[in-house]
Design an enzyme around this catalytic site. Structure first.
Site, PDB file in Angstrom:
ATOM      1  N   ALA A 287       0.984  -1.124   0.226  1.00 18.62           N
ATOM      2  CA  ALA A 287      -0.080   0.107   0.262  1.00 18.62           C
ATOM      3  C   ALA A 287       0.842   1.187   0.074  1.00 18.62           C
ATOM      4  O   ALA A 287       0.178   1.977  -0.382  1.00 18.62           O
ATOM      5  CB  ALA A 287      -1.042   0.082   1.093  1.00 18.62           C
ATOM      6  N   GLY A 288       2.089   1.198   0.503  1.00 20.02           N
ATOM      7  CA  GLY A 288       2.760   2.318   0.666  1.00 20.02           C
ATOM      8  C   GLY A 288       3.215   3.005  -0.725  1.00 20.02           C
ATOM      9  O   GLY A 288       3.429   2.463  -1.736  1.00 20.02           O
ATOM     10  N   PRO A 289       3.262   4.364  -0.976  1.00 23.22           N
ATOM     11  CA  PRO A 289       3.075   5.509  -0.248  1.00 23.22           C
ATOM     12  C   PRO A 289       1.432   5.770   0.172  1.00 23.22           C
ATOM     13  O   PRO A 289       1.401   6.558   1.257  1.00 23.22           O
ATOM     14  CB  PRO A 289       3.909   6.912  -0.459  1.00 23.22           C
ATOM     15  CG  PRO A 289       3.739   6.472  -1.804  1.00 23.22           C
ATOM     16  CD  PRO A 289       3.810   4.952  -2.107  1.00 23.22           C
ATOM     17  N   LYS A 292      -2.737   4.874  -4.141  1.00 24.12           N
ATOM     18  CA  LYS A 292      -3.723   3.637  -4.717  1.00 24.12           C
ATOM     19  C   LYS A 292      -4.666   3.432  -3.716  1.00 24.12           C
ATOM     20  O   LYS A 292      -5.868   3.089  -3.976  1.00 24.12           O
ATOM     21  CB  LYS A 292      -3.088   2.424  -5.312  1.00 24.12           C
ATOM     22  CG  LYS A 292      -2.323   2.975  -6.726  1.00 24.12           C
ATOM     23  CD  LYS A 292      -1.721   1.644  -7.327  1.00 24.12           C
ATOM     24  CE  LYS A 292      -0.857   1.921  -8.514  1.00 24.12           C
ATOM     25  NZ  LYS A 292       0.243   2.432  -8.089  1.00 24.12           N
ATOM     26  N   GLU A 311       1.455  -2.523   4.397  1.00 25.61           N
ATOM     27  CA  GLU A 311       2.763  -2.134   4.012  1.00 25.61           C
ATOM     28  C   GLU A 311       3.757  -2.562   4.794  1.00 25.61           C
ATOM     29  O   GLU A 311       3.615  -2.231   5.987  1.00 25.61           O
ATOM     30  CB  GLU A 311       2.610  -0.594   3.857  1.00 25.61           C
ATOM     31  CG  GLU A 311       4.091  -0.214   3.820  1.00 25.61           C
ATOM     32  CD  GLU A 311       4.801  -0.439   2.359  1.00 25.61           C
ATOM     33  OE1 GLU A 311       6.032  -0.723   2.562  1.00 25.61           O
ATOM     34  OE2 GLU A 311       4.138  -0.316   1.296  1.00 25.61           O
ATOM     35  N   CYS A 407       5.168  -0.360 -11.815  1.00 25.07           N
ATOM     36  CA  CYS A 407       5.528   1.129 -12.481  1.00 25.07           C
ATOM     37  C   CYS A 407       6.807   0.705 -13.403  1.00 25.07           C
ATOM     38  O   CYS A 407       7.884   1.357 -13.336  1.00 25.07           O
ATOM     39  CB  CYS A 407       5.729   1.989 -11.575  1.00 25.07           C
ATOM     40  SG  CYS A 407       5.851   3.689 -12.398  1.00 25.07           S
TER      41      CYS A 407
END
Length: 470
Positions: A287-289, A292, A311, A407
């Site tokens: 989940a970080g940062p 999303k 996270e 990404c």
């Protein structure tokens, strides 16, 4: 020497004058080089401090930003040009000297700053940070560079495309050769496509806002700052150049945020993927940062669903907590390792894992990453990516959906990972992600989706959607 010249008194020593803009740019480049810092994290506090001291106005901040990012984006091209102007290997030039030379080269070849001003300002900076002796070296090199424009230099230092296409593109577009090769493999096609992609990597990205549903609207954001509509996401707005997102009240309050449109599309596609049966428990496993996770939490709240945001790193988990604060629906943030999860198998209806990766899809935003990454880095990410996807498929119930996102467009981090895990785990199938990105063109043959900066104006996000079948 004439008698008159001998009698002439020596010129008094002139102390070098500090130029706040170039000093700040140099300081940022040194932080990137010495501490492996990222410019997008280093630059804002430096600019804020300069404004507080009264050294900067808006135009100064814009110039400093352009000098830092422009130098980093074109570092490979400038290195090749500097190498052609010195009589020693580039690795033997002290890094601070090279930073000053690169800043000077960018002013000469990549901006509209007049030649005399670019050279004199760079030499003055060298006098301040390097001393008078090395400033003479800087002066000599920059005067050689100033004798030709960028196109002429590139023609001189880049090998012909016909002799070595990848090396030619690497020098012309300032990417490491291995990155050019990897991007070309992922993109496919001929010369035009890869050149368009590499050029897009060297352009300044727009700042994109997200209006988190149920908490803010695009109409609200458009009413307080100059924006353009998002291209694809219904929650996106593109800020006008020079806008300050941190000054927007909805951003301050966490009801809106800064989030690339590709990142928004990944969250939206997962939220809209068809599931069989219940739709009450969602998981963001990396989940970080928190960008999303915040959008997922807002979408989940609209349906009365619960989001667990996990996270591994505690400091990043705190960032997630901050991003989700005030979300109207039920959620929980925990610090946990997604490869050794604390939840039971089959606990969730939807799972997202946006896995750690090389970041080659975000070179517009983090131009220094292209010089920092090495091909062998992918070997380090590979086991983690496979483990996270494997555990995500374990976490989702039969009939539920997993989104695997990176990404990075590198095939070793995208399709290869998904294919390997599907073969090993079984009981899961790929579903077509393309219909879940309505209106977005050029999504390929599916069923997975690869976004591109030059085609979609987003980071090069990858998304595969998998349904648990057994």
């Amino acid at each position: 020497m004439s008698e008159q010249a001998r009698r002439r008194p020596p010129k008094p020593y002139r102390r070098p004058q500090k130029d706040p803009v170039r000093m700040l740019a140099f300081e940022a480049l040194r932080a990137v080089d010495e501490r492996d810092a990222y410019a997008n994290l280093v630059l804002p506090p430096l600019l804020r401090k300069a404004r507080e001291k009264g050294d900067f106005d808006g135009r100064d901040a814009a110039l400093a930003t352009e000098l830092v990012y422009g130098t980093l984006r074109r570092q490979g091209t400038y290195d090749a040009i500097i190498s052609a102007c010195i009589d020693r290997p580039l690795r033997e030039v002290d890094p601070p000297v090279l930073d000053v030379l690169s800043l000077g080269a960018h002013q000469l070849l990549g901006t509209r700053i007049p030649t005399h001003a670019a050279v004199s300002a760079s030499v003055e900076l060298a006098r301040v940070v390097l001393g008078d002796g090395r400033a003479k070296f800087v002066n000599a090199v920059l005067r050689k560079i100033s004798q030709q424009d960028l196109d002429a230099w590139v023609e001189q230092v880049a090998p012909p495309y016909e002799d070595d296409a990848e090396d030619h593109l690497a020098v012309v577009h300032s990417h490491p050769r291995w990155v050019v090769s990897a991007l070309w493999d992922s993109l496919g096609g001929g010369r035009a496509g890869i050149e368009d992609l590499l050029e897009a990597d060297n352009e300044r990205p727009e700042v994109t806002l997200v209006a988190r549903p149920g908490r803010s609207t695009t109409e609200e954001l458009a009413g307080v700052t100059e924006t353009l509509p998002g291209r694809w996401s219904p929650y996106a707005l593109r800020m006008a150049e020079g806008g300050e997102p941190g000054a927007i009240e909805a951003v301050k309050e966490g009801r809106a945020g800064v989030q690339d449109e590709g990142s928004q599309l990944v969250a939206i596609a997962l939220a809209n993927a068809p599931v069989e049966g219940a739709d009450a428990r969602w998981l963001d496993g990396c989940a970080g940062p928190g960008g999303k996770a915040a959008l997922l939490a807002a979408l989940a709240a609209e349906r009365g669903a619960f989001l667990l945001a996990s996270e591994k790193q505690p400091h990043r988990a705190r960032l997630v907590e901050r991003a989700l604060a005030g979300n109207p629906g039920p959620y929980q943030v925990i610090a946990a390792d997604g490869t050794r999860p604390p939840w039971r198998p089959g606990s969730f209806d939807r799972v997202l894992v946006d896995v750690p990766c090389s970041g080659l899809g975000a070179l517009r935003r983090r131009p220094e990453a292209r010089w920092r990454r090495r091909p062998e880095d992918l070997d380090g990410f590979a086991p983690l990516q496979r483990a996270l996807l494997t555990e995500a498929l374990s976490a989702v119930r039969v009939g539920g959906v997993v989104g695997y996102a990176t990404c990075s467009p590198h095939l070793a981090e995208t399709r290869v990972v998904v294919d390997d895990v599907l073969k090993k785990v079984g009981g899961a199938e790929l579903i077509d992600a393309r219909p879940l990105l309505p209106g977005v063109p050029a999504l390929g043959d599916g069923p997975d989706v690869q976004l591109w900066p030059h085609l979609h104006g987003t980071d090069a996000m990858y998304l595969a959607l998998l349904r648990r079948t057994a």
